[in-house]
Design an enzyme around this catalytic site. Structure first.
Site, PDB file in Angstrom:
ATOM      1  N   GLY A  65      30.695 -15.184  11.136  1.00  0.00           N
ATOM      2  CA  GLY A  65      30.915 -16.624  11.081  1.00  0.00           C
ATOM      3  C   GLY A  65      32.051 -16.987  10.155  1.00  0.00           C
TER       4      GLY A  65
ATOM      5  N   GLY B 141      33.427 -20.419   7.591  1.00  0.00           N
ATOM      6  CA  GLY B 141      33.097 -21.710   7.004  1.00  0.00           C
ATOM      7  C   GLY B 141      34.340 -22.266   6.356  1.00  0.00           C
TER       8      GLY B 141
ATOM      9  N   ASP C  99      24.954 -27.072  -1.357  1.00  0.00           N
ATOM     10  CA  ASP C  99      25.376 -27.239   0.032  1.00  0.00           C
ATOM     11  C   ASP C  99      24.358 -26.630   1.000  1.00  0.00           C
ATOM     12  OD1 ASP C  99      27.064 -28.138   2.007  1.00  0.00           O
ATOM     13  OD2 ASP C  99      28.497 -26.495   1.833  1.00  0.00           O
TER      14      ASP C  99
END
Ligand SMILES: Nc1ncnc2c1ncn2[C@@H]1O[C@H](COP(=O)(O)OP(=O)(O)O)[C@@H](O)[C@H]1O
Ligand SMILES: [Mg+2]
Length: 306
Positions: free
Chosen positions: A35, A37, A148
């Protein structure tokens, strides 16, 4: 800092790429991208000793250093430390001689929370959320909040089934201004509180994570953000069983994770007891059916032979 979640595109390693660390001279074989970010790209890689690791690389040296420091602190937490374990820290030099910091960590294998709940059912919320609350409690006890917390930053592992956080980029010292946040999960955005780090900040984000599962397309605030949020919670039928808990978390009525965890446990016990009633009822129904059939058979034989 607002996390706009625009994935960075500096790195695009193809599967099979071989990366060598400048300082430790360790080789990593890239298997696939896990992934991206706002900070970096994360790859599944095999170390030269055959161990699978998650490798996070970025062009933002300050962010990577800060994440490494947090992971080092978490490693010192007694018992099962929250978050992924940190393995190695190094730099990678590209062909043009540019230097990029990276670190490797425990590969947390699993799937996203919304996919898991869709497949296995919402009742898992009552199991998974208390687990994450336990991790948050450990973090809060050492003076930090996650900051977060959002769906992209947690993973449900399979053996054992467990909800874990993976991204420590937003970890903030309690009392400081939250380092990194994402609008939808931020209580400031919803006019439900400030951005000064306290445990309730994470608990609000946890409730928003549940709302994000109920509304996959999310939603934006209106003129009365707080009121609107509560309405959205009430309308979310899949969250019904835990509605009062999320309601309290959105209004900042929990002082710490433990309180919310206790409420989850109480609620789950209550729901299990309630769901046991129809099961008993089903057994009685079956018993009734068997008795009825037996009587009919006896009557049939009596009528036939006499
Ligand atoms: N330790 C890990 N194990 C498995 N997947 C991971 C791990 N760390 C990150 N990922 C995957 O990579 C994505 C981006 O990583 P993340 O640390 O959140 O980056 P950013 O700080 O840039 O947001 C995550 O959403 C997750 O899917
Ligand atoms: Mg992230």
């Amino acid at each position: 800092m607002l996390n706009q979640s625009k994935p960075i595109s500096v790195f695009n390693f193809k599967p099979g790429t071989c990366l060598r660390g400048k300082w430790h001279q360790r080789t990593y074989y890239i298997k696939e991208k896990l992934g991206t970010g706002a900070v970096g790209a994360v790859y599944l890689a095999k170390q030269d000793n055959d161990q699978w690791v998650a490798l996070k690389i970025s062009d933002k040296a300050a962010s990577i250093t800060s994440e490494i420091n947090v992971l080092k602190k978490l490693a010192k937490v007694q018992g099962e430390s929250p978050g992924p374990s940190l393995y190695e820290i190094d730099d990678w030099i590209d062909r043009r001689g540019e230097c990029y910091p990276f670190y490797t960590m425990e590969y947390v294998q699993g799937e996203s929370l919304d996919k898991f709940l869709n497949k296995r059912g919402r009742q898992w919320l009552g199991v998974l959320f208390p687990q994450l609350l336990e991790e948050l409690e450990q973090l809060h006890r050492v003076g930090f909040i996650l900051g977060d917390l959002k769906i992209e930053n947690v993973i449900v592992t399979h053996r054992p089934i467990r909800l874990r956080f993976i991204d420590v980029g937003g970890v903030t010292l309690i009392g400081r201004s939250v380092k990194e946040y994402t609008e939808f999960y931020d209580r400031g955005y919803w006019h439900c509180g400030n951005r000064t780090a306290d445990p309730a900040y994470d608990l609000f984000a946890l409730a928003m994570m549940a709302l994000r599962c109920a509304y996959p397309n999310q939603f934006r605030r209106t003129k009365e953000p707080k009121k609107y949020l509560i309405t959205k919670l009430k309308q979310a039928s899949i969250l019904k069983p835990y509605d009062p808990i999320f309601h309290k978390a959105l209004l900042g009525q929990y002082q710490n994770s433990q309180e919310m965890q206790q409420d989850f446990k109480k609620r789950t016990r209550h729901l299990t007891r309630k769901s046991a009633v129809p099961q008993d009822k089903q057994e009685i129904d079956w018993l009734e059916i068997v008795i009825c059939i037996s009587i009919s058979v006896v009557l049939f034989f009596l009528a036939t032979f006499y």
